[in-house]
Design an enzyme around this catalytic site. Sequence first.
Site, PDB file in Angstrom:
ATOM      1  N   ILE A   6       0.829  -1.257  -0.121  1.00 55.86           N
ATOM      2  CA  ILE A   6       0.126  -0.145  -0.055  1.00 55.86           C
ATOM      3  C   ILE A   6       0.889   1.359   0.065  1.00 55.86           C
ATOM      4  O   ILE A   6       1.650   1.598   0.881  1.00 55.86           O
ATOM      5  CB  ILE A   6      -0.823   0.103   1.316  1.00 55.86           C
ATOM      6  CG1 ILE A   6      -1.711  -1.374   1.328  1.00 55.86           C
ATOM      7  CG2 ILE A   6      -1.869   1.214   1.080  1.00 55.86           C
ATOM      8  CD1 ILE A   6      -2.585  -1.332   2.569  1.00 55.86           C
ATOM      9  N   SER A   7       0.611   2.214  -0.948  1.00 54.84           N
ATOM     10  CA  SER A   7       1.306   3.499  -1.037  1.00 54.84           C
ATOM     11  C   SER A   7       0.545   4.185  -0.157  1.00 54.84           C
ATOM     12  O   SER A   7      -0.594   4.212  -0.066  1.00 54.84           O
ATOM     13  CB  SER A   7       1.827   3.758  -2.311  1.00 54.84           C
ATOM     14  OG  SER A   7       0.429   4.184  -2.976  1.00 54.84           O
ATOM     15  N   GLY A   8       1.548   5.405   0.565  1.00 56.56           N
ATOM     16  CA  GLY A   8       0.932   6.120   1.405  1.00 56.56           C
ATOM     17  C   GLY A   8       0.131   5.590   2.662  1.00 56.56           C
ATOM     18  O   GLY A   8      -1.105   6.120   2.835  1.00 56.56           O
ATOM     19  N   GLY A  14      -4.737   5.431   4.078  1.00 56.78           N
ATOM     20  CA  GLY A  14      -4.043   4.107   3.908  1.00 56.78           C
ATOM     21  C   GLY A  14      -3.688   3.426   4.884  1.00 56.78           C
ATOM     22  O   GLY A  14      -3.283   2.290   4.943  1.00 56.78           O
ATOM     23  N   SER A 128     -11.491   8.941  -6.498  1.00 59.89           N
ATOM     24  CA  SER A 128     -12.420   9.908  -5.929  1.00 59.89           C
ATOM     25  C   SER A 128     -13.684  10.169  -6.679  1.00 59.89           C
ATOM     26  O   SER A 128     -13.631  10.172  -8.097  1.00 59.89           O
ATOM     27  CB  SER A 128     -11.676  11.144  -5.714  1.00 59.89           C
ATOM     28  OG  SER A 128     -12.690  12.231  -4.949  1.00 59.89           O
ATOM     29  N   TYR A 151      -6.788  18.590  -8.457  1.00 54.71           N
ATOM     30  CA  TYR A 151      -6.928  17.317  -7.817  1.00 54.71           C
ATOM     31  C   TYR A 151      -8.110  16.656  -8.693  1.00 54.71           C
ATOM     32  O   TYR A 151      -8.034  15.364  -8.761  1.00 54.71           O
ATOM     33  CB  TYR A 151      -7.323  17.788  -6.525  1.00 54.71           C
ATOM     34  CG  TYR A 151      -7.626  16.390  -5.596  1.00 54.71           C
ATOM     35  CD1 TYR A 151      -6.661  15.474  -5.151  1.00 54.71           C
ATOM     36  CD2 TYR A 151      -9.104  16.272  -5.326  1.00 54.71           C
ATOM     37  CE1 TYR A 151      -7.150  14.532  -4.466  1.00 54.71           C
ATOM     38  CE2 TYR A 151      -9.470  14.918  -4.628  1.00 54.71           C
ATOM     39  CZ  TYR A 151      -8.378  14.149  -3.910  1.00 54.71           C
ATOM     40  OH  TYR A 151      -8.589  13.178  -3.400  1.00 54.71           O
TER      41      TYR A 151
END
Length: 226
Positions: A6-8, A14, A128, A151
């Site tokens: 898992i990144s972040g 996360g 998102s 974003y």
Amino acid sequence: MTTTLISGANRSLGLETARRLIDAGHTVYAGMRDLASASEVQSFGAHPIQLDVTDQHSIEVALAQLPALDVLVNNAGVLGRSFGVDDLDVAAMQEVFDTNVFGIVRLTQSALPLLRRSPNPVIVNVASGVGFARALSTPGSDEHFVQAVPYASSKAAVIALTVQYAKNLPEFRVNASDPGYTSTDFNRHTGHQTIVEGTDATVMLAQLGHDGPTGKFFDRAGSIEY
């Protein structure tokens, strides 16, 4: 045993994703830029690993430490510094895309050799609803009030990336998750969902089998129709 990166993974979504997947029996490698922030995820039993998705060398060193890889959760993301058009410039766009979009490509491309050795390779891209045009244009939705160009457009790219990766990797399960408006440091805890609710879709997608969906976009209520 399912091995997951898992990144972040050192905070917010996360971190909770790491906790829940460990509870589900995964061996979790928790990627983070600064290992000084590893104490909480380490307390869950995750293996902290230095990982900066904007740095190809960091990615290669991180992946070289993994014994195997079955599930990749591309969770790392930044909000950026532009929240309208008056403060918008190309540099602001590049900063956000470098993590939110190019970071996914860097890490995924580098992880493909390991994932291809897995009997059940899975990729989850944390997108998102802010990247979903229908939600952005629907008055009254959580996403409608968002003005930020970098974003929103980066998360739209994440959704498109997911569809294209799924088509190119039919033996994989590749999907995108929408955490929804969740209370995190990211939004100064203004979201109305709990951190558990915000990770429901990601955790579900990370546990898909061969017969699961691919190329889809999910929130905690189910599949979101494009």
